[in-house]
Design an enzyme around this catalytic site. Sequence first.
Site, short mmCIF file in Angstrom:
data_model
loop_
_atom_site.label_atom_id
_atom_site.label_comp_id
_atom_site.label_asym_id
_atom_site.label_seq_id
_atom_site.Cartn_x
_atom_site.Cartn_y
_atom_site.Cartn_z
N ASP A 1 9.19 -4.37 -0.82
CA ASP A 1 8.08 -3.62 -1.44
C ASP A 1 8.31 -3.43 -2.94
O ASP A 1 9.44 -3.50 -3.43
CB ASP A 1 7.97 -2.23 -0.80
CG ASP A 1 7.35 -2.28 0.60
OD1 ASP A 1 7.21 -3.39 1.15
OD2 ASP A 1 7.03 -1.20 1.13
N HIS B 1 13.44 -2.93 -0.84
CA HIS B 1 12.66 -2.89 -2.07
C HIS B 1 13.12 -3.92 -3.10
O HIS B 1 14.32 -4.12 -3.29
CB HIS B 1 12.73 -1.48 -2.68
CG HIS B 1 12.04 -0.46 -1.84
ND1 HIS B 1 12.64 0.14 -0.75
CD2 HIS B 1 10.77 0.04 -1.90
CE1 HIS B 1 11.78 0.98 -0.18
NE2 HIS B 1 10.64 0.94 -0.86
ZN LIG Z 1 6.33 1.13 -2.32
#
Ligand SMILES: [Zn+2]
Length: 307
Positions: free
Chosen positions: A96, A241
């Site tokens: 992400d 992430h």
């Molecule tokens: Zn996010």
Amino acid sequence: MPQNRRDFLCLCSAASLQLQPPPRIDPLTRTGSGRARNRLSAATALALEEAEQNPYWLDALERIDATPPRRRSAAVHRSTLVRGDTSRPWVALTFDDGPHPNSTRQILDVLHDFQAPATFFVVGEMAHRYPELIREQSRGGHSIGNHTYHHVSLSKIPRRYIATEIKACGEVVASVVGRAPRLFRPPGGDYDTEVAELAVGLGYRMVLWTSDPGDYRSPGPAVILKRIEAGLSPGAVILVHDGIQQTLDVLPELILMIRRRGLQLVTIDQMLEAPPAPSVRAPEPLPSGVRPPLGRESLRLQARPPR
Ligand SMILES: [Zn+2]
């Protein structure tokens, strides 16, 4: 200027009066996670100067006002993916908050070296700044999903801005890679029924996760691996992430760990597109006295000459 611009500015001003003036967040320099950014009020995020000037965002807002997405409540539940098919030894690795100039290319290099597909839920404004990075993601055979335009907490903003955030991000991705994303993940996993219905109304499958090692807090490479390992099982969807150094550091070992467990990495699109795995069931026992039909195996056995 869209007619709703005044409303937008009023919303931001009113909210700003109630809150301390926020620090300006530059996605290029932030070192924390999307979650940290989510803690800003939505109005604050929307008040960013970029939000008002960005052509994708303004265009999406105008069109959302003209044709609000349909709600399809019944479709929402079945359009949300948390875990893939557990009958297949498949795991999805999802990144992400990118693309990020300091890490996306390095992540792609590792994935290429290991021939490991992944899914990137990108932030629209980052994709707009670094189109080449999402082009490389697409060329590498990875899936690209929508993670809103400004990475805001969707459950805290008005309906028209929710739809605008989703639509604007989708349009940036479509303009860069030539194909609209169909996967959507709400920033911070923050969604409610309205967010889910709007996402489905805009044609998305909402994708959550089964495993969140909290890499955005940089707990240490060993901790990240241990947390992921604890949740490794068929159909797992792992959330990490882009832009986190420790995640980049553990990536080769993470891929090896997944494979040592006999699991295969696939994209979320592959998870969704695959037909259900055929069930392998033992044949029903025949009633006593009934001879089995002459299948191919029976014929082969019969044709074998007697010894
Ligand atoms: Zn996010």
